[in-house]
Design a protein around this motif. Structure first.
Motif, mmCIF file in Angstrom:
data_model
loop_
_atom_site.group_PDB
_atom_site.id
_atom_site.type_symbol
_atom_site.label_atom_id
_atom_site.label_comp_id
_atom_site.label_asym_id
_atom_site.label_seq_id
_atom_site.Cartn_x
_atom_site.Cartn_y
_atom_site.Cartn_z
ATOM 1 N N ASN A 1 -36.119 39.565 8.975
ATOM 2 C CA ASN A 1 -35.626 38.229 8.656
ATOM 3 C C ASN A 1 -34.965 38.135 7.284
ATOM 4 O O ASN A 1 -34.261 37.166 7.009
ATOM 5 C CB ASN A 1 -36.769 37.208 8.752
ATOM 6 C CG ASN A 1 -37.206 36.992 10.194
ATOM 7 O OD1 ASN A 1 -36.418 37.125 11.118
ATOM 8 N ND2 ASN A 1 -38.485 36.673 10.376
ATOM 9 N N SER B 1 -29.232 39.425 7.190
ATOM 10 C CA SER B 1 -28.410 38.556 8.037
ATOM 11 C C SER B 1 -28.285 39.172 9.424
ATOM 12 O O SER B 1 -28.588 40.361 9.630
ATOM 13 C CB SER B 1 -27.021 38.382 7.419
ATOM 14 O OG SER B 1 -26.292 39.609 7.512
ATOM 15 N N GLU C 1 -25.995 42.157 9.318
ATOM 16 C CA GLU C 1 -26.603 43.327 8.681
ATOM 17 C C GLU C 1 -27.592 44.000 9.623
ATOM 18 O O GLU C 1 -27.640 45.236 9.700
ATOM 19 C CB GLU C 1 -27.292 42.906 7.379
ATOM 20 C CG GLU C 1 -26.312 42.540 6.275
ATOM 21 C CD GLU C 1 -26.978 41.879 5.085
ATOM 22 O OE1 GLU C 1 -26.354 41.844 4.003
ATOM 23 O OE2 GLU C 1 -28.114 41.394 5.230
ATOM 24 N N ASP D 1 -20.106 38.141 12.425
ATOM 25 C CA ASP D 1 -18.950 37.391 11.932
ATOM 26 C C ASP D 1 -17.693 38.241 12.043
ATOM 27 O O ASP D 1 -17.743 39.454 12.278
ATOM 28 C CB ASP D 1 -19.181 36.968 10.474
ATOM 29 C CG ASP D 1 -19.449 38.165 9.577
ATOM 30 O OD1 ASP D 1 -18.487 38.824 9.173
ATOM 31 O OD2 ASP D 1 -20.648 38.456 9.322
#
Length: 611
Positions: free
Chosen positions: A504, A507, A510, A537
């Protein structure tokens, strides 16, 4: 209907899927024997040592009352023999020291024995669960599985650390007392034992209710743990929708059921001890009244001496003590039986995906995949694939596209043999996967999912998960290829950075880059990307697209994607709908056909234009 009743109805409905149901059976001694088999590895070490220590301390307890009554009172005191009395006191003192030593070693060895057995049993259960097929996990929550491995096995701890040896000790003590009482005075012994049949009858009546109550405790604990696991994992969603109050009310209903189940079980179990104490009181009354009469009669007229009466008083106090403990032990056995039923239910579960004894083992895998008229159903009411026939040649990159539920992920699951087809065959390099060893299949296949799982530990350990013997440099090289090295080097501890459960602190992009590095390090022959770029993204996607050329080189790849821009370069694109292949071809071929794929691409780009 009141609010509390509605809540209870809702949470029972929510848990209607659970397989944690009570098992209506008589006490299963065969199953108990199966449980005791876990003692076998220690049958030549801790178990016999504990039994010998127990026998020593029990023998002392049985000898001392005879020495006090028959020797000290009837001989030494009666004859005023001070020397004999002195030696007797010293001897009894030594016997108590021996008993103390026996108890110390008994407690030490049974605790070592019990902890070893619990360790072995938990290890066995966890290892077995890891080998079960995906269908097993489809029907069970993580919380209910956790209860079996932790709580149910913990319930057996008292049985193995104290229960078994104490049971033997109490049985030996009880038999020894009965034999001695009848040897001292059959009349008085018979009078005292008259209450036993009544006690046996009532305790037998209690057994079924007590056992059923402890089964219900296990069920409610399983439900409680399932909800706790779900609630903690979904805490962000709960807070996002401001549902804390609703969730607390829901938990309150399950917690109330758990509380009531424990209350009922302990209430029924508690009935046994007062009944034993009542029996003890009746026995004491009989001893005093009838014993006094026999003393007055005297030994010459069929009565007894004072020393015999004193010995009887000692033994009577000892007699009801093991009976009381045996009652408690029976409750413990009921708890153990309820827990062991649930443990063995999992241990008896067999993988749906079975491995043949003479299965082929892939030393090398080329990666040529064939689906020959494959049908598959997750359940009777939902067919996921309808006679799919697909060929994926060695080194090809193919894409599977279609609406949600069209069968894309099912095809990926069948290639990894997480499931077997209902009909037809899935082949790799010409071998039906049902004829191949599971490990040799999965060691040659890497899967990257949309929601990648990151384990607690360092980034280095997480990437190395797919190939534990990889060197640190090989891990770093794999991370560089997929573009993960940049963000890892920016972390304070670099590759030695600790990531918490599910990663957690990282991201979504990642975490996904780490999963790509993990897949690459495993050096698979077949790579499956199941919506692997869906949560990334645009900037990260560009990095992944650059890495994919190296990642897919020389490998057979299956890409499942809703984002159609990521599959333009695929050698072949299969368009699925309701478990059937509607069309297939390259991107340009399918666009020229202006069919289903063309419609999907156009609608996606229209959405982008609208944005």
């Amino acid at each position: 209907m009141s609010k509390s009743k509605k809540e209870k109805s809702r949470h029972l409905k929510r848990f209607s899927y659970t397989v944690d149901t009570a098992i209506e059976k008589p006490f299963n001694w065969k199953q108990m024997w199966r449980l005791l088999i876990y003692l076998k590895p220690y049958s030549k070490t801790y178990l016999p040592a504990a039994v010998i220590a127990m026998m020593v301390s029990t023998a002392v307890r049985l000898i001392v009352p005879i020495l006090i009554g028959k020797v000290a009172i009837d001989v030494a005191i009666k004859n005023e023999d001070v020397t004999m009395l002195t030696y007797l006191v010293i001897g009894i003192g030594i016997l108590y020291l021996v008993s103390y030593a026996g108890n110390v070693y008994r407690i030490k060895w049974v605790n070592i024995l019990g902890q070893n057995v619990i360790f072995d049993l938990r290890q066995h259960l966890f290892s077995h669960v890891q080998r079960l097929s995906h269908r097993f996990f489809d029907n069970r929550s993580a919380g209910s599985i956790l209860v079996r491995i932790m709580n149910d096995i913990n319930s057996l701890q008292e049985l193995f650390t104290n229960g078994i040896i104490n049971l033997l000790m109490d049985i030996v003590t009880l038999i020894g007392i009965i034999v001695i009482l009848f040897a001292l005075s059959p009349k008085l012994a018979l009078a005292i034992m008259i209450v036993l049949p009544l006690m046996f009858y009532i305790s037998t009546k209690l057994r079924r209710n007590i056992r059923r109550s402890w089964q219900d405790v296990r069920i409610q604990q399983s439900r409680l743990n399932s909800h706790l696991n779900e609630g903690i994992q979904g805490m962000r969603i709960t807070q996002s929708f401001s549902q804390e109050k609703e969730n607390a009310e829901f938990f309150n209903g399950i917690n109330e059921d758990n509380y009531q189940s424990w209350r009922q079980a302990t209430k029924k179990s508690a009935l046994f001890r007062p009944f034993v104490e009542m029996s003890n009181a009746i026995g004491t009354v009989i001893l005093i009244s009838y014993g006094a009469y026999l003393i007055l009669l005297g030994p010459d007229n069929g009565g007894i001496e004072l020393g015999t009466f004193v010995s009887f008083a000692f033994f009577l106090g000892m007699f009801w003590e093991p009976i009381s403990r045996l009652g408690q032990m029976y409750n413990q056995l009921l708890m153990a039986m309820a827990a062991s039923e649930r443990i063995f239910e999992y241990l008896d579960e067999q993988p749906n995906v079975e491995e043949k004894d003479d299965a082929h083992e892939f030393k090398e895998m080329a990666g040529h995949i064939e689906f020959d008229k494959v049908e598959f159903s997750y359940d009777e009411d939902r067919v996921a694939l309808h006679e799919i026939s697909v060929e994926i040649k060695q080194g090809q990159t193919i894409a599977l596209v279609g609406h949600t539920g069209s069968g894309k992920s099912t095809i990926a699951n069948l290639i990894s043999r997480f499931y077997d087809p209902s009909k037809g065959t899935v082949k790799i390099d010409g071998y039906d996967l049902r004829d191949v060893k599971l490990n040799s299949i999965r060691q040659k296949i890497s899967v990257v999912l949309q929601d990648t799982f990151i384990f607690s530990g360092t980034i280095l350990e997480n990437i190395r998960f797919g190939r534990p013997n990889a060197t640190d440099q090989e891990v770093i090289d794999a991370a560089r290829v997929v573009g993960a090295d940049d963000f890892i080097q920016r972390l304070a501890e670099g590759y030695n950075t600790e990531v918490e459960e599910r990663g957690n602190v990282l991201s979504a992009g990642e975490r996904q880059l780490m999963s790509f590095a993990r897949a690459l390090l495993a050096d698979p022959s077949i790579l499956i990307l199941d919506e692997a770029t869906a949560s990334i993204d645009t900037e990260t996607e560009v990095k992944i697209q650059k890495a994919l050329g190296k990642l897919l080189k020389g490998r057979t790849a299956i890409i499942i994607a809703h984002r159609l821009s990521t599959i333009r370069e695929a050698d072949n694109i299969f368009v699925l709908e309701n478990g059937k292949v509607l069309e297939n071809g390259s991107h340009s071929e399918l666009m020229a056909q202006r069919g289903e794929y063309f419609g999907l691409v156009r609608s996606q780009f229209q959405m982008l234009d609208a944005i």
